[in-house]
Design an enzyme around this catalytic site. Structure first.
Site, short mmCIF file in Angstrom:
data_model
loop_
_atom_site.label_atom_id
_atom_site.label_comp_id
_atom_site.label_asym_id
_atom_site.label_seq_id
_atom_site.Cartn_x
_atom_site.Cartn_y
_atom_site.Cartn_z
N LYS A 161 6.90 23.44 -13.15
CA LYS A 161 6.09 22.24 -12.88
C LYS A 161 5.74 22.18 -11.39
CE LYS A 161 4.52 17.98 -13.94
NZ LYS A 161 4.73 16.78 -14.72
N HIS A 166 -1.24 18.94 -26.26
CA HIS A 166 -1.35 17.49 -26.03
C HIS A 166 -2.60 16.85 -26.61
CE1 HIS A 166 2.21 17.93 -23.64
NE2 HIS A 166 2.20 16.66 -23.28
N HIS A 191 6.53 11.14 -28.61
CA HIS A 191 5.56 11.97 -27.90
C HIS A 191 5.89 13.47 -28.03
CE1 HIS A 191 2.85 13.41 -24.83
NE2 HIS A 191 3.87 13.96 -24.20
N LYS A 235 2.59 11.95 -11.03
CA LYS A 235 1.69 11.11 -11.84
C LYS A 235 2.45 9.84 -12.17
CE LYS A 235 -1.35 14.28 -14.35
NZ LYS A 235 -1.77 14.71 -15.68
N GLU A 287 8.79 19.72 -24.47
CA GLU A 287 8.15 19.93 -23.16
C GLU A 287 8.80 21.12 -22.43
OE1 GLU A 287 5.47 18.22 -22.46
OE2 GLU A 287 5.64 16.21 -23.34
N ASN A 307 -1.22 20.55 -20.53
CA ASN A 307 -1.65 19.78 -21.70
C ASN A 307 -1.60 20.61 -22.98
OD1 ASN A 307 -2.22 17.47 -20.18
ND2 ASN A 307 -4.15 18.37 -19.54
N ARG A 329 -3.29 22.75 -13.49
CA ARG A 329 -2.42 21.70 -14.02
C ARG A 329 -2.80 21.35 -15.46
NH1 ARG A 329 0.20 16.50 -10.78
NH2 ARG A 329 1.56 15.90 -12.49
N HIS A 386 -1.86 13.95 -28.83
CA HIS A 386 -2.30 12.59 -28.52
C HIS A 386 -3.09 12.00 -29.70
CE1 HIS A 386 -2.02 13.33 -23.89
NE2 HIS A 386 -0.88 12.88 -24.39
N ARG A 415 0.82 -1.23 0.00
CA ARG A 415 0.00 0.00 0.00
C ARG A 415 0.84 1.27 0.00
NH1 ARG A 415 -3.35 -3.22 3.17
NH2 ARG A 415 -5.10 -3.89 1.87
N GLU A 456 -5.04 17.97 -10.95
CA GLU A 456 -5.53 18.50 -12.22
C GLU A 456 -7.00 18.90 -12.20
OE1 GLU A 456 -3.66 16.57 -15.58
OE2 GLU A 456 -5.33 17.16 -16.85
#
Ligand SMILES: NC(=O)c1ccc[n+]([C@@H]2O[C@H](COP(=O)([O-])OP(=O)(O)OC[C@H]3O[C@@H](n4cnc5c(N)ncnc54)[C@H](O)[C@@H]3O)[C@@H](O)[C@H]2O)c1
Ligand SMILES: [Zn+2]
Length: 374
Positions: free
Chosen positions: A234, A255, A273, A150, A192, A252, A248, A259, A128, A244
């Protein structure tokens, strides 16, 4: 045993957590000191290195020497996105549990974003939750994935769909390891970097424009300044909005377009990417100019900068994407997990350094724009 650790370049701090981010030419050397000091203070009981085969060959040896007996296990995984899978997650969890861990066992994620995301996710679910540190070795991982917590893996249904928010104990960025990173990966990571400038830092954009030769020559001072600036951005965004719900989402930028391009390319090697994000950011600024909310001059500046550093700027630059039309692009954009309640949310811009969340994008406008652009 008290050792002197290098000073962190910054600290990510919010109400629930706080951790140091070291940015240094020799940061790898500090990992051993950090771990051994924490073990002597009974914070950790031992550690496990997880790396991919490329990075392990180059850098695990240096860490191992310093970690000595505190290193309990070393895991090497194949390099590449397919390693971020449930199969590899299961394998490493079983391997780690079989080695006999406790809640104080520290995972050291040594590598690019693939290893950071996978190892971080494993740390978040083993017993956990056991502690982990990020030692990012790709530019993308240094400026983006290693900071912010993340973690996750891919599913057959899409990228990063299984995961958690789980913060590392510290981030060690050794800028010297960029010397061995393939140039194409460096450029993809740079997309980025410049993203932070486009989002909310026009001054940083001017600095990047003035210093791009030094950056691409890996001049240490320029690289350190660049990475620290990105991590600070960041960290500020994550400190304000870990999960987010608001700011946040600005990360994107480029993105949702990107994507869609990656999905159309079946995540194949023709498009990394960062390359997809580079094209996506040009599209976000062009679309903003098309809507009349951003000047054509700024949209052109974005395109010129991205082109000059050697990143693609348009869909037609990528051979495998030449058949893509507006309808298909829109349907792919709707599959992105950032789409909320069937509404298309895009990050658009009023200017370089003035991006914002556009919640109600008009589909007919987008259609006209894409027909003109693709
Ligand atoms: N968690 C987040 O917030 C977040 C953010 C952005 C991206 N990501 C994830 O990050 C992943 C992409 O990360 P990436 O671009 O680092 O890919 P990656 O981890 O696959 O690394 C790219 C390649 O570079 C090699 N490499 C890394 N460092 C090296 C070095 N110093 N020298 C030589 N070779 C080196 C790796 O072995 C690999 O072949 C994606 O899965 C993406 O979803 C996560
Ligand atoms: Zn990205």
């Amino acid at each position: 045993m008290k050792m002197t650790l290098i000073k962190p370049a910054l600290t990510l701090e919010n109400k629930d957590f706080s951790y140091p981010i070291y940015v240094h030419e020799d940061a790898l050397l500090s990992v051993g000191d950090f771990v051994k000091q924490a073990i002597s203070e009974k914070k950790y009981s031992g550690c496990i290195i997880i790396a991919d085969e490329n990075v392990s060959k180059l850098y695990a040896g240096r860490l191992k020497g310093d970690l000595g007996e505190s290193l309990k296990l070393e895991i090497k995984l194949p390099a590449g996105e397919t390693t971020k899978s449930i199969t590899h997650l299961e394998k490493i969890c079983e391997q780690i549990l079989a080695s006999g861990i406790d809640r104080q066992t520290l995972i050291v994620a040594l590598g690019g974003g693939v290893i950071g995301d996978l190892a971080g996710f494993a740390a978040s679910i083993l017993l956990r939750g056991i502690p982990f540190i990020q030692v990012p070795t790709s530019l993308l991982a240094m400026v983006d994935s290693s900071v912010g917590g993340k973690t996750g893996i891919n599913s057959a249904a899409g990228k990063n769909l299984i995961g958690s928010f789980y913060q590392p104990e510290a981030v060690f960025i050794d800028t010297a390891v960029l010397n061995t990173l393939p140039k194409r990966e460096f450029k993809a990571g740079y997309a980025e970097v410049v993203k932070y400038a486009f989002i909310n830092d026009a001054k940083f954009f001017a600095w990047l424009e003035d210093n791009k030769e030094k950056i691409f020559a890996l001049e240490p001072q320029a690289i350190t300044h660049m990475i620290t600036t990105c991590c600070q951005h960041k960290a500020d965004i994550v400190a304000a909005d870990e999960k987010e719900h608001g700011a946040r989402a600005l990360l994107n930028l480029g993105h949702t377009f990107g994507h869609a391009l990656e999905a159309e390319n079946n995540y194949g090697p023709e498009l990394l990417h960062g390359e997809a994000v580079a094209i996506g950011m040009v599209m976000a600024f062009d679309f903003s100019a098309h809507l009349g909310i951003c000047s054509a001059v700024d949209a052109e500046k974005v395109k010129t900068h991205i082109d000059r550093v050697g990143l693609p700027t348009k869909v037609r630059d990528i051979k495998s994407l030449r058949g893509l039309n507006a309808e298909k692009m829109i349907s792919l954009m709707f599959k992105d997990k950032k789409v909320k309640l069937g509404r298309l949310r895009l990050i658009l811009a009023h200017a370089i350094g003035e991006s914002f969340v556009a919640d109600e994008v008009k589909l007919d406008e987008l259609q006209v724009f894409l027909e003109k652009t693709l």
